[in-house]
Design a protein around this motif. Structure first.
Motif: not given
Length: 150
Positions: A27, A75, A78, A81
DNA sequence: GCCAACGTTGGC
DNA sequence: GCCAACGTTGGC
C-alpha cells in the motif's frame, strides 16, 4: 513472466518484515506511473527485486513475487492513514496495489553503488538520473545478470 | 540535514 | 496551457 523492482524504506518495511509476514499488501503508492505498472502490467507470479531505499546501504536486499492481481488500496479511504486521499471515491478508486509474497533474502545486499559499477546495467531504469519511481520494470537480461552478482 | 530532480497544484 | 510554488523522493 515479467520482472520488477519495488522500493521500500527498511525502517518502515524491510525484507525481514516481509519474510516474517510472508505476504504484504503493497500500500501507499501515490505515483501514477508506479500505479499503472501495478494495475496494468503486473501478474501473479512475476518476480520482484526488493530494494531498500533511503537507508545506510541502499540496494537489492531480496526477492519477492507478485501474489495477486491489482485491487484498490484500502488506505486511500482510511482517514487515519497517512496515505489517505480524500479526493478518491470508493466507486472510482484512484490508487491500486498488489500483494507481494516473500521468496528469499539475498545472502548480502547488492548495493546501488555496486550496480553502478557494471556497464551492462547502464540502461537500467533504477540507475537513470533523476528516476524516483518506487515501482519499475526490470529487463530479463538485467534480472539474470544481477542474480549472478549475489 | 542537504539538495537535486521530479511530480503536482493552482492561479492566471 | 503555462509556469511558479510547493511537496516528495532518496542518495549522499
Amino acid at each position: 513472466m515479467k520482472y520488477w523492482l519495488m522500493k521500500s524504506e527498511p525502517e518502515t518495511f524491510s525484507i525481514d518484515d516481509l519474510k516474517r509476514k510472508r505476504t504484504e499488501a503493497w500500500d501507499g503508492v501515490r505515483n501514477y506511473q508506479a500505479r499503472n505498472f501495478m494495475r496494468d502490467s503486473m501478474q501473479p507470479g512475476d518476480k520482484v527485486f526488493f530494494y531498500h531505499s533511503n537507508c545506510a546501504e541502499p540496494g537489492i536486499a531480496g526477492i519477492a513475487e507478485i501474489a495477486s492481481d491489482a485491487y484498490p488500496d484500502p488506505s486511500q479511504f482510511d482517514a487515519k492513514s497517512k496515505y489517505f486521499d480524500p479526493t478518491s471515491k470508493r466507486e472510482e478508486p484512484r490508487w491500486m496495489l498488489v500483494d507481494v509474497k516473500f521468496v528469499k533474502k539475498l545472502k548480502r545486499t547488492i548495493t546501488l553503488d555496486e550496480l553502478k559499477g557494471h556497464d551492462v546495467l547502464d540502461e537500467m531504469l533504477l540507475l537513470r538520473k533523476g528516476n524516483r519511481l518506487s515501482v519499475m520494470p526490470v529487463a530479463a537480461a538485467e534480472w539474470r545478470y544481477i542474480l549472478t552478482l549475489e
